[in-house]
Design an enzyme around this catalytic site. Structure first.
Site, PDB file in Angstrom:
ATOM      1  CB  SER A 109      -0.904   0.006   1.233  1.00 47.86           C
ATOM      2  OG  SER A 109      -1.533   1.250   1.413  1.00 47.86           O
ATOM      3  CE1 TYR A 133      -5.621   4.748  -2.779  1.00 50.25           C
ATOM      4  CE2 TYR A 133      -4.116   4.854  -0.921  1.00 50.25           C
ATOM      5  CZ  TYR A 133      -5.285   4.392  -1.484  1.00 50.25           C
ATOM      6  OH  TYR A 133      -6.129   3.588  -0.758  1.00 50.25           O
ATOM      7  CB  THR A 159      -6.064   2.960  -5.843  1.00 54.73           C
ATOM      8  OG1 THR A 159      -5.266   1.873  -5.348  1.00 54.73           O
ATOM      9  CG2 THR A 159      -7.383   2.987  -5.092  1.00 54.73           C
ATOM     10  CE  LYS A 232      -7.088  -2.588  -4.387  1.00 50.64           C
ATOM     11  NZ  LYS A 232      -8.054  -1.677  -3.754  1.00 50.64           N
ATOM     12  CG  HIS A 256     -10.881   1.037  -1.147  1.00 48.39           C
ATOM     13  ND1 HIS A 256     -10.078   1.692  -2.044  1.00 48.39           N
ATOM     14  CD2 HIS A 256     -10.253   1.189   0.051  1.00 48.39           C
ATOM     15  CE1 HIS A 256      -9.033   2.216  -1.432  1.00 48.39           C
ATOM     16  NE2 HIS A 256      -9.114   1.914  -0.147  1.00 48.39           N
TER      17      HIS A 256
END
Length: 362
Positions: A109, A133, A159, A232, A256
């Site tokens: 992440s 991100y 994402t 994603k 999510h």
């Protein structure tokens, strides 16, 4: 802590939630708003039934497959989950070691409490993907991409579903905050005055992350890296096609973990639509609600190349660190193998759609 009596993922979940303080347990377990999607993600797997095939020699089972050309020992991978040091002091490093020891992929992440460099240095054998991100400042996005490249990541998992932070009522009620000794180590390395290295304000994420990821932004990312991009957060066939046309190389069906917009469909319920739209042009993955080996088998039958699991290995991490995370992944691997044998399926890359049907309504 002895874990030999833990027979399934739910055993680890119950024990983890009993060990963690309420604020931390709710952070990992909880979803958005009424948590309808969180509930549906698991419940909808149970609305599907398996129709096993008999008279098949299942003495030899192949569980290996490839993700974007990289081999994994079985099609259960670790989904991106942030702030893992909340669950255990070793955090993402323990999770990486557990994943590598079993020959599977881990997606790190952006909100990791371990840096990409530390992970690459300590677990070089890991098949590592990076969840990206994107930032309002494209230079910051570029910095994140270059970090992933230097760490040897094999894919960027872009994402799409974090246009805003989901309304997580458990966190609001608990006044959730990150302990001051923990840091977002990947973000800390960014060169920007927006980051206060002395503080640790969870809300600052909204100050640097871009509200909307557009097709144009995706196309721009393809110009700054040779790493394949996995989209994603895809929940429809239309968006899957748009992502592929924008340069993405794989599709990751995800809501999510039910933590963003509540009352969207479960991931397993939209998987077939996405697979049909992709029409063999790219691999399709899924996360959300996977708790058993039969869940994995159902997803494979409906067209997923692999599944990713987030909460389950974190529960293992909370219970027994690296050993616990490894045990959870091992349980899912062994349950999948047994389910394949009992269903007359010999290869994870050849699971027939006819294996799955909907439960009869009485």
């Amino acid at each position: 802590m002895a874990t030999s009596t833990y027979a399934c993922v739910r055993d680890y979940e119950r024990q983890a939630l009993s060990l963690l303080d309420r604020q931390t347990g709710d952070f990992f377990y909880g979803g958005a708003d009424n948590e309808q999607t969180l509930s549906d993600n698991t419940a909808d797997f149970k609305r599907l039934r398996l129709r096993p095939r008999m008279m098949v020699d299942v003495s030899n089972i192949n569980m290996k497959t490839t993700l974007l050309g990289q081999e994994v020992a079985f099609p259960v991978c670790v989904a991106p989950t942030g702030i893992q040091k909340l669950a255990h002091p070793d955090g993402e490093l323990a999770m990486a070691r557990a994943s590598a020891s079993l020959g599977t992929c881990m997606c790190l992440s952006t909100g990791s409490t371990v840096s990409l460099g530390e992970l690459a240095e300590n677990v070089p054998e890991l098949l590592l993907w990076f969840q990206l991100y994107v930032c309002k400042d494209r230079d910051l996005t570029r910095q994140l991409v270059k970090q992933a490249e230097r760490a040897g990541c094999k894919a960027l998992v872009l994402t799409l579903d974090r246009s805003m932070h989901g309304n997580r009522r458990r966190n609001i009620r608990n006044k959730f905050s990150i302990p001051p000794h923990l840091r977002f180590k990947i973000l800390d390395s960014l060169e920007t005055p927006l980051l206060d290295k002395k503080g640790n304000d969870y809300a600052f994420l909204n100050t640097i992350f871009k509200v909307t990821v557009t097709c144009e932004y995706i196309r721009w990312i393809t110009t700054i890296t040779d790493l394949p991009i996995v989209a994603k957060g895809v929940m429809s066939g239309v968006d899957a096609v748009k992502a592929l046309e924008s340069g993405c190389k794989a599709i990751y069906v995800s809501n999510h973990g039910g933590r963003q917009l509540d009352e969207v469909p479960s991931t397993i319920s939209v998987l077939s639509e996405v697979v049909k739209a992709v029409n063999g042009r790219a691999e399709v993955y899924l996360d959300g609600g996977v708790r058993t080996g039969t869940d994995v088998l159902k997803a494979l039958a409906l067209g997923a190349r692999a599944v990713f699991v987030g909460r389950p290995p974190v529960y293992g991490l909370a219970v027994a660190g690296e050993e616990g995370a490894r045990n959870v992944l091992t349980i899912l691997r062994n349950e999948l193998k047994l389910a394949m044998q009992l269903s007359g399926v010999t290869d994870v890359e050849d699971v027939p759609q006819s294996l799955v049907t909907y439960a009869a309504r009485l």
